[in-house]
Design an enzyme around this catalytic site. Structure first.
Site, short mmCIF file in Angstrom:
data_model
loop_
_atom_site.label_atom_id
_atom_site.label_comp_id
_atom_site.label_asym_id
_atom_site.label_seq_id
_atom_site.Cartn_x
_atom_site.Cartn_y
_atom_site.Cartn_z
CB SER A 1 12.05 -20.75 -11.96
OG SER A 1 11.55 -20.11 -10.78
N GLY A 2 14.37 -20.88 -9.59
CA GLY A 2 15.22 -19.98 -8.82
C GLY A 2 14.44 -18.79 -8.29
N GLY A 3 13.16 -18.67 -8.68
CA GLY A 3 12.30 -17.63 -8.12
C GLY A 3 11.86 -18.00 -6.71
CB VAL A 4 10.16 -15.99 -4.08
CG1 VAL A 4 9.61 -16.24 -2.67
CG2 VAL A 4 11.15 -14.82 -4.05
CG ASP A 5 6.01 -17.97 -5.69
OD1 ASP A 5 6.18 -17.44 -4.58
OD2 ASP A 5 5.37 -17.43 -6.60
CB SER A 6 10.05 -22.69 -8.10
OG SER A 6 11.24 -21.97 -8.35
CB SER A 7 13.48 -20.93 -4.18
OG SER A 7 14.08 -20.58 -5.41
CB CYS B 1 -15.61 0.67 2.98
SG CYS B 1 -15.81 2.10 1.90
CG HIS C 1 -10.64 1.13 3.20
ND1 HIS C 1 -11.02 -0.07 2.67
CD2 HIS C 1 -11.36 2.08 2.56
CE1 HIS C 1 -11.93 0.13 1.72
NE2 HIS C 1 -12.15 1.43 1.63
CD GLU D 1 -8.78 -2.39 4.21
OE1 GLU D 1 -9.37 -2.24 3.12
OE2 GLU D 1 -9.31 -2.15 5.31
#
Length: 525
Positions: A235-241, A86, A181, A183
């Site tokens: 925290s139990g969230g995805v990233d910290s887990s 583009c 585009h 993507e």
């Protein structure tokens, strides 16, 4: 020795398109490492990165305007393939001697391009054939300007009725431009085109896979921390887990996880985190019950941004106090992911506006004087989830709907009180349970309940009483930049409402939020 998974790499230069991170995610899905940099990089930086190929993203600017962003000249002298998307195609055309003009009409949405010339980029790729037997491609356009003359050495590969140069190519130099585009999913063969460019034209091998990423991360963690102790806020969230699981695999018992129960979590969430990571996976976990402290600090505060900052500040204070009790800790681990890094870089250069304060980046206590371990900082969220699966974390935990860092602190409107949080927890659990039972949970992008601090009259038995109101919120979105409210069935909403009112003493009315984003945000605060 682990294989160098960064050996083959693509550089993506960002000209400001809302789709640029999607380009990077598509390249990663092909098993190839890539990085996203601002368009105004230096020749030395590009040489240092040593890419196998370069992609120029789309963007909102016009190449016909004075001072509009341009690709560094070295991009076209580096001897590697270049793909302009583009705006990226337009600046390539203009910088190499072609011509770009503003169009009489903006082309936005679905289009069908006709391939006129053979090109390595689209050879044997098609959605249909024209009446004359020419390959046709279904693509997604989003542009105002258009290329009206291509540079010397280029050929017209494809066009539409209104866009004479939908694809251009210089096969000798391996320069390609597409006005659409590739993507986005609306361009049906877009991923095949990106695969052709990345894998065939740039000759990148698929080294970037979940198993290899884990091996690489484990090796790098061990090299970085040696025999030292590491602390992590879990925290139990995805990233910290996923961060916890990677570190546990790398250094075992030398990782200590601090789990702060701030009283703003979902129903039974604290127990679930402790059971999964402590009992099942065997991690060292320090459980801090801090509900009273958080709610005490939040008392009397109604402003959403102030609440976010209080929650962030108190978390740092509590975490810092617990960390200081741990002897010989030298490193702090964080679940920073690649979009956080991109966002922070944009803020630092003044290229982004803060809509809401981010709860992850920048929360490091300066006085802790610990080294920082960020094993996810090269990864997008979808990659983090895939790695989590590979590490043995359950699917339903990794693919839960997003939950804000401040938790129920921004889902209780106005002042946060324990009574409100307890009512909200139970109402929200009923909503989520019913979504699962009706097989609707994975058909919406995010669903949750909001507590409204207003009383509404209700009839219970023979009497009237004034109780609280909650709002159900469910949205459908691809990128969370824009969202539509989910058209959940009326009978389903009625069932949820009846259960909440009958089972949660203190709630007398349930409403459903039918606001899109924009103008509303997904969260209420």
């Amino acid at each position: 020795m682990t294989q160098n998974i960064h050996q083959h790499r693509i550089l993506i230069l960002d000209f400001g398109s809302q789709y640029t991170q999607l380009v990077a995610r598509r390249v990663r899905e092909l098993g190839v490492y890539c990085e996203l940099w601002a368009w105004d990089v230096t020749e030395a930086q590009i040489r240092g990165f040593n890419p196998n190929g370069i992609i120029l993203s789309g963007g909102p600017e016009s190449t016909t305007e004075f001072g509009s962003p341009r690709a560094p000249e070295y991009v076209f002298n580096a001897g590697v393939p270049v793909l302009g998307v583009c705006y990226g195609m337009q600046t390539m055309a203009m910088q190499l001697g072609g011509h770009v003009e503003g169009s009489n009409e903006r082309e936005f949405g679905y289009a069908q391009v006709e391939v006129k010339t053979d090109s390595a980029l689209v050879r044997d790729i098609q959605d249909a054939l024209s009446a004359t037997g020419a390959p046709l491609l279904d693509v997604w356009m989003s542009h105002g300007d258009k290329v009206t003359a291509i540079p010397e050495g280029f050929e017209t590969v494809a066009s539409t009725d209104t866009c004479p140069f939908a694809i251009m190519a210089n096969e000798e130099k391996r320069f390609y431009g597409v006005q659409f585009h590739p993507e986005v999913t609306h361009t049906r063969q877009g991923q095949r085109m990106l695969e052709r460019f990345v894998r065939d034209i740039c000759q990148c091998e698929a080294l970037w896979t979940p198993a290899k990423i884990i091996d690489d991360a484990v090796t790098r963690i061990r090299e970085q921390v040696g025999n030292d102790q590491v602390i992590l806020g879990l925290s139990g969230g995805v990233d910290s887990s996923v961060t916890a699981m990677l570190l546990h695999r790398a250094i075992g018992d030398r990782l200590t996880c601090v789990f702060v129960d701030n009283g703003l979590l979902r129903l039974n969430e604290a127990d679930q985190v402790l059971e999964m990571f402590g009992d099942h996976f065997g991690l060292n976990i320090v459980h801090v019950a801090a509900e009273d402290r958080f709610l005490g600090e939040l008392a009397g505060e109604n402003d959403p941004e102030a609440k976010r900052k209080i929650i962030g500040r108190v978390f740092v204070e509590v975490f810092d106090e617990e960390a200081s009790k741990q002897t010989d800790v030298k490193w702090l681990a964080q679940g920073t992911i690649y979009p956080d890094v991109i966002e922070s870089a944009a803020s630092a250069t003044g290229k982004a506006h803060v809509i809401k304060s981010h709860h992850n980046v920048g929360g490091l206590p300066k006085e802790m004087k610990l080294g920082l371990v960020e094993p996810l900082k090269e990864l997008f969220k979808d990659e983090v989830r895939k790695i989590g699966l590979e590490l043995g974390l359950p699917y339903n935990m990794l693919y839960r709907h997003p939950f804000p860092g401040p938790g129920l602190g921004v889902r209780v409107l106005g002042e946060v009180k324990k009574e409100y949080c307890d009512l909200l927890r139970r109402a929200d659990a009923i909503f989520i349970e019913e979504l699962h039972k009706a097989d609707l949970y994975n058909k919406v992008s995010q669903a949750f309940t909001v507590f409204l601090p207003v009383r509404s009259v209700g009839v219970m038995g023979d009497g009237r009483k004034y109780d609280w109101v909650v709002s159900l919120r469910a949205v459908e979105t691809i990128d969370f930049m824009t969202a539509h409210w989910a058209h959940l069935p009326y009978d389903f909403l009625g069932r949820v409402s009846n259960r909440i009112i009958n089972e949660v003493d203190g709630i007398s009315r349930v409403v459903y939020d039918v606001s899109g984003k924009p103008p509303a945000t997904i969260e209420w605060e």
